[in-house]
Design a protein around this motif. Structure first.
Motif, PDB file in Angstrom:
ATOM      1  N   SER A 191       0.707  -1.265  -0.075  1.00 51.23           N
ATOM      2  CA  SER A 191       0.051   0.050  -0.051  1.00 51.23           C
ATOM      3  C   SER A 191       0.983   1.246   0.253  1.00 51.23           C
ATOM      4  O   SER A 191       0.595   2.068   0.749  1.00 51.23           O
ATOM      5  CB  SER A 191      -0.835  -0.012   0.946  1.00 51.23           C
ATOM      6  OG  SER A 191      -1.764  -1.258   1.124  1.00 51.23           O
ATOM      7  N   ARG A 192       1.750   1.093  -0.817  1.00 52.15           N
ATOM      8  CA  ARG A 192       2.580   2.527  -0.919  1.00 52.15           C
ATOM      9  C   ARG A 192       2.841   2.987  -2.594  1.00 52.15           C
ATOM     10  O   ARG A 192       2.876   2.187  -3.395  1.00 52.15           O
ATOM     11  CB  ARG A 192       4.099   2.348  -0.634  1.00 52.15           C
ATOM     12  CG  ARG A 192       4.223   1.922   0.984  1.00 52.15           C
ATOM     13  CD  ARG A 192       4.241   3.261   1.566  1.00 52.15           C
ATOM     14  NE  ARG A 192       4.406   2.935   3.105  1.00 52.15           N
ATOM     15  CZ  ARG A 192       3.562   2.840   3.807  1.00 52.15           C
ATOM     16  NH1 ARG A 192       2.194   2.256   3.566  1.00 52.15           N
ATOM     17  NH2 ARG A 192       3.833   2.558   5.264  1.00 52.15           N
ATOM     18  N   GLN A 193       2.733   4.224  -2.618  1.00 48.09           N
ATOM     19  CA  GLN A 193       2.952   4.720  -4.151  1.00 48.09           C
ATOM     20  C   GLN A 193       3.578   6.203  -3.945  1.00 48.09           C
ATOM     21  O   GLN A 193       3.490   6.929  -2.942  1.00 48.09           O
ATOM     22  CB  GLN A 193       1.722   4.732  -4.771  1.00 48.09           C
ATOM     23  CG  GLN A 193       0.737   5.825  -4.534  1.00 48.09           C
ATOM     24  CD  GLN A 193      -0.735   5.887  -5.160  1.00 48.09           C
ATOM     25  OE1 GLN A 193      -1.411   4.800  -5.201  1.00 48.09           O
ATOM     26  NE2 GLN A 193      -0.841   6.920  -5.819  1.00 48.09           N
ATOM     27  N   VAL A 194       4.290   6.310  -4.989  1.00 43.12           N
ATOM     28  CA  VAL A 194       5.044   7.446  -4.948  1.00 43.12           C
ATOM     29  C   VAL A 194       4.114   8.919  -5.452  1.00 43.12           C
ATOM     30  O   VAL A 194       3.573   8.612  -6.387  1.00 43.12           O
ATOM     31  CB  VAL A 194       6.304   7.490  -6.342  1.00 43.12           C
ATOM     32  CG1 VAL A 194       7.105   8.899  -6.445  1.00 43.12           C
ATOM     33  CG2 VAL A 194       7.008   6.292  -5.894  1.00 43.12           C
ATOM     34  N   ASN A 195       4.363   9.932  -4.662  1.00 44.71           N
ATOM     35  CA  ASN A 195       3.240  11.005  -5.064  1.00 44.71           C
ATOM     36  C   ASN A 195       4.054  12.227  -6.141  1.00 44.71           C
ATOM     37  O   ASN A 195       5.263  11.576  -6.657  1.00 44.71           O
ATOM     38  CB  ASN A 195       3.252  11.899  -3.855  1.00 44.71           C
ATOM     39  CG  ASN A 195       4.517  12.577  -3.143  1.00 44.71           C
ATOM     40  OD1 ASN A 195       5.422  12.929  -4.144  1.00 44.71           O
ATOM     41  ND2 ASN A 195       4.484  12.962  -2.080  1.00 44.71           N
ATOM     42  N   THR A 196       3.360  12.970  -6.654  1.00 44.98           N
ATOM     43  CA  THR A 196       3.642  13.611  -7.763  1.00 44.98           C
ATOM     44  C   THR A 196       4.979  14.259  -7.644  1.00 44.98           C
ATOM     45  O   THR A 196       5.823  14.285  -8.696  1.00 44.98           O
ATOM     46  CB  THR A 196       2.479  14.409  -8.403  1.00 44.98           C
ATOM     47  OG1 THR A 196       1.394  13.708  -8.694  1.00 44.98           O
ATOM     48  CG2 THR A 196       2.913  15.329  -9.837  1.00 44.98           C
ATOM     49  N   GLU A 197       5.302  14.823  -6.629  1.00 47.54           N
ATOM     50  CA  GLU A 197       6.205  15.751  -6.452  1.00 47.54           C
ATOM     51  C   GLU A 197       7.695  14.910  -6.492  1.00 47.54           C
ATOM     52  O   GLU A 197       8.624  15.143  -6.933  1.00 47.54           O
ATOM     53  CB  GLU A 197       6.407  16.560  -5.071  1.00 47.54           C
ATOM     54  CG  GLU A 197       7.550  17.100  -4.699  1.00 47.54           C
ATOM     55  CD  GLU A 197       7.542  17.669  -3.244  1.00 47.54           C
ATOM     56  OE1 GLU A 197       8.568  18.133  -2.906  1.00 47.54           O
ATOM     57  OE2 GLU A 197       6.685  17.173  -2.384  1.00 47.54           O
ATOM     58  N   PHE A 198       7.810  13.642  -5.968  1.00 46.62           N
ATOM     59  CA  PHE A 198       8.793  12.827  -5.679  1.00 46.62           C
ATOM     60  C   PHE A 198       8.855  12.111  -7.062  1.00 46.62           C
ATOM     61  O   PHE A 198      10.210  12.013  -7.635  1.00 46.62           O
ATOM     62  CB  PHE A 198       8.621  11.563  -4.510  1.00 46.62           C
ATOM     63  CG  PHE A 198       9.724  10.979  -4.537  1.00 46.62           C
ATOM     64  CD1 PHE A 198      11.089  11.246  -4.588  1.00 46.62           C
ATOM     65  CD2 PHE A 198       9.740   9.644  -3.871  1.00 46.62           C
ATOM     66  CE1 PHE A 198      12.259  10.502  -4.381  1.00 46.62           C
ATOM     67  CE2 PHE A 198      10.774   8.884  -3.650  1.00 46.62           C
ATOM     68  CZ  PHE A 198      12.208   9.157  -4.098  1.00 46.62           C
ATOM     69  N   LYS A 199       7.915  11.804  -7.700  1.00 44.68           N
ATOM     70  CA  LYS A 199       7.899  11.347  -9.038  1.00 44.68           C
ATOM     71  C   LYS A 199       8.833  12.217 -10.090  1.00 44.68           C
ATOM     72  O   LYS A 199       9.559  11.591 -10.865  1.00 44.68           O
ATOM     73  CB  LYS A 199       6.565  10.905  -9.707  1.00 44.68           C
ATOM     74  CG  LYS A 199       6.431   9.849 -10.677  1.00 44.68           C
ATOM     75  CD  LYS A 199       5.003   9.873 -11.132  1.00 44.68           C
ATOM     76  CE  LYS A 199       4.029   9.049 -10.015  1.00 44.68           C
ATOM     77  NZ  LYS A 199       2.768   8.661 -10.587  1.00 44.68           N
ATOM     78  N   ASN A 200       8.247  13.303  -9.953  1.00 38.86           N
ATOM     79  CA  ASN A 200       8.956  14.259 -11.078  1.00 38.86           C
ATOM     80  C   ASN A 200      10.575  14.442 -10.564  1.00 38.86           C
ATOM     81  O   ASN A 200      11.222  14.698 -11.632  1.00 38.86           O
ATOM     82  CB  ASN A 200       8.301  15.915 -10.818  1.00 38.86           C
ATOM     83  CG  ASN A 200       6.882  15.805 -11.212  1.00 38.86           C
ATOM     84  OD1 ASN A 200       6.482  14.976 -12.168  1.00 38.86           O
ATOM     85  ND2 ASN A 200       6.205  16.692 -10.843  1.00 38.86           N
ATOM     86  N   LEU A 201      10.818  14.231  -9.335  1.00 33.72           N
ATOM     87  CA  LEU A 201      12.367  14.423  -8.906  1.00 33.72           C
ATOM     88  C   LEU A 201      13.039  13.062  -9.596  1.00 33.72           C
ATOM     89  O   LEU A 201      14.080  13.118 -10.010  1.00 33.72           O
ATOM     90  CB  LEU A 201      12.338  14.505  -7.454  1.00 33.72           C
ATOM     91  CG  LEU A 201      13.749  14.415  -6.714  1.00 33.72           C
ATOM     92  CD1 LEU A 201      14.435  15.866  -7.257  1.00 33.72           C
ATOM     93  CD2 LEU A 201      13.840  14.413  -5.245  1.00 33.72           C
ATOM     94  N   ILE A 202      12.395  12.078  -9.465  1.00 35.72           N
ATOM     95  CA  ILE A 202      12.982  10.668  -9.998  1.00 35.72           C
ATOM     96  C   ILE A 202      12.982  10.796 -11.464  1.00 35.72           C
ATOM     97  O   ILE A 202      14.407  10.506 -11.773  1.00 35.72           O
ATOM     98  CB  ILE A 202      12.135   9.527  -9.553  1.00 35.72           C
ATOM     99  CG1 ILE A 202      11.846   9.199  -8.061  1.00 35.72           C
ATOM    100  CG2 ILE A 202      12.243   8.182 -10.527  1.00 35.72           C
ATOM    101  CD1 ILE A 202      10.720   8.397  -7.700  1.00 35.72           C
ATOM    102  N   ILE A 203      12.171  11.316 -11.995  1.00 35.22           N
ATOM    103  CA  ILE A 203      12.172  11.530 -13.683  1.00 35.22           C
ATOM    104  C   ILE A 203      13.322  12.469 -13.940  1.00 35.22           C
ATOM    105  O   ILE A 203      14.289  12.196 -14.909  1.00 35.22           O
ATOM    106  CB  ILE A 203      10.947  11.994 -14.209  1.00 35.22           C
ATOM    107  CG1 ILE A 203      10.147  10.564 -14.145  1.00 35.22           C
ATOM    108  CG2 ILE A 203      10.934  12.355 -15.578  1.00 35.22           C
ATOM    109  CD1 ILE A 203       8.747  10.812 -14.732  1.00 35.22           C
ATOM    110  N   THR A 204      13.477  13.670 -13.317  1.00 37.36           N
ATOM    111  CA  THR A 204      14.390  14.639 -13.542  1.00 37.36           C
ATOM    112  C   THR A 204      15.883  14.210 -13.324  1.00 37.36           C
ATOM    113  O   THR A 204      16.551  14.284 -14.031  1.00 37.36           O
ATOM    114  CB  THR A 204      14.374  15.903 -12.315  1.00 37.36           C
ATOM    115  OG1 THR A 204      13.029  16.433 -12.640  1.00 37.36           O
ATOM    116  CG2 THR A 204      15.298  16.705 -12.557  1.00 37.36           C
ATOM    117  N   ASN A 205      16.012  13.307 -12.322  1.00 36.16           N
ATOM    118  CA  ASN A 205      17.094  12.603 -12.103  1.00 36.16           C
ATOM    119  C   ASN A 205      17.561  11.521 -13.042  1.00 36.16           C
ATOM    120  O   ASN A 205      18.772  11.373 -13.663  1.00 36.16           O
ATOM    121  CB  ASN A 205      17.208  11.686 -10.545  1.00 36.16           C
ATOM    122  CG  ASN A 205      18.538  11.500 -10.361  1.00 36.16           C
ATOM    123  OD1 ASN A 205      19.695  11.873 -10.041  1.00 36.16           O
ATOM    124  ND2 ASN A 205      18.502   9.804 -10.244  1.00 36.16           N
TER     125      ASN A 205
END
Length: 205
Positions: free
Chosen positions: A82-96
């Motif tokens: 029951s875990r998922q990445v939120n939009t802010e962190f997802k954007n950081l992952i993609i930027t990296n």
């Protein structure tokens, strides 16, 4: 491989670790997180032969024609814990991922079009294309984009001059990017334009 179409990607053990899905405040830990996500994304995309993702991390295209994209397990959501990445962190992952040169915008002016995912680099794709053309005696021939990404033979093995499975169903825009940014610059290819200023053919030289 065709067998992968019926198999499911086995996420690394770290994907069962709840903190992976939440951006950690400590910079050192956060960098380790981002590196872990790089690995997960690249392994996932290579397994399913996915060339492009949306900005939300949803697959757009797979080279495996029998795969139904909508049936694939989500990258950033682990329903078992029951875990998922939120939009802010997802954007950081993609930027990296982009900063690490493992991804690039399909169109930098229109980020919403999504990302190319480089589980195989532009150079590696270019060398695969060049080796195929060279080994099948097609250097100097004019080929269409269709001929470089499609094969009328359903067999995954190379038959006669059949397209190798590594290149089959490659995203056409990625193929053009590889030709423009690597093979043309290396002097190994020419893009032939038609009267509408569209790509009419490719010559590997």
């Amino acid at each position: 491989m065709r067998s992968q179409s019926s198999a499911e990607f086995e996420f690394p053990k770290i994907c069962s670790f709840p903190p992976l899905y939440t951006k950690q405040p400590n910079q050192t830990v956060q960098q380790q997180q981002l590196e872990s996500w790089n690995i997960v994304i690249l392994q996932y995309c290579e397994f399913y032969k996915i060339n492009t993702l949306t900005m939300e991390g949803v697959p757009k295209h797979s080279q495996i024609s029998s795969i139904n994209i909508s049936d694939l397990p989500p990258l950033f959501h682990n329903k078992f814990i029951s875990r998922q990445v939120n939009t802010e962190f997802k954007n950081l992952i993609i930027t990296n991922l982009i900063r690490s040169k493992k991804a690039d915008y399909i169109n930098p002016k229109k980020p919403d079009m999504g990302l190319y995912i480089y589980w195989r680099s532009i150079t590696e794709w270019g060398n695969l294309i060049y080796e195929y053309i060279n080994e099948t005696g097609q250097k100097g021939s004019v080929l269409t984009i269709y001929e470089l990404t499609k094969n009328d033979d359903d067999d995954d093995d190379v038959l006669n001059n059949g397209l190798p499975s590594d290149l089959r169903n490659l995203e056409e825009s990625l193929l053009i990017k590889v030709i423009r940014e690597y093979l043309v610059k290396q002097g190994k290819a020419q893009l032939l334009m038609n009267e509408n200023n569209e790509i009419g053919g490719v010559k590997i030289v």
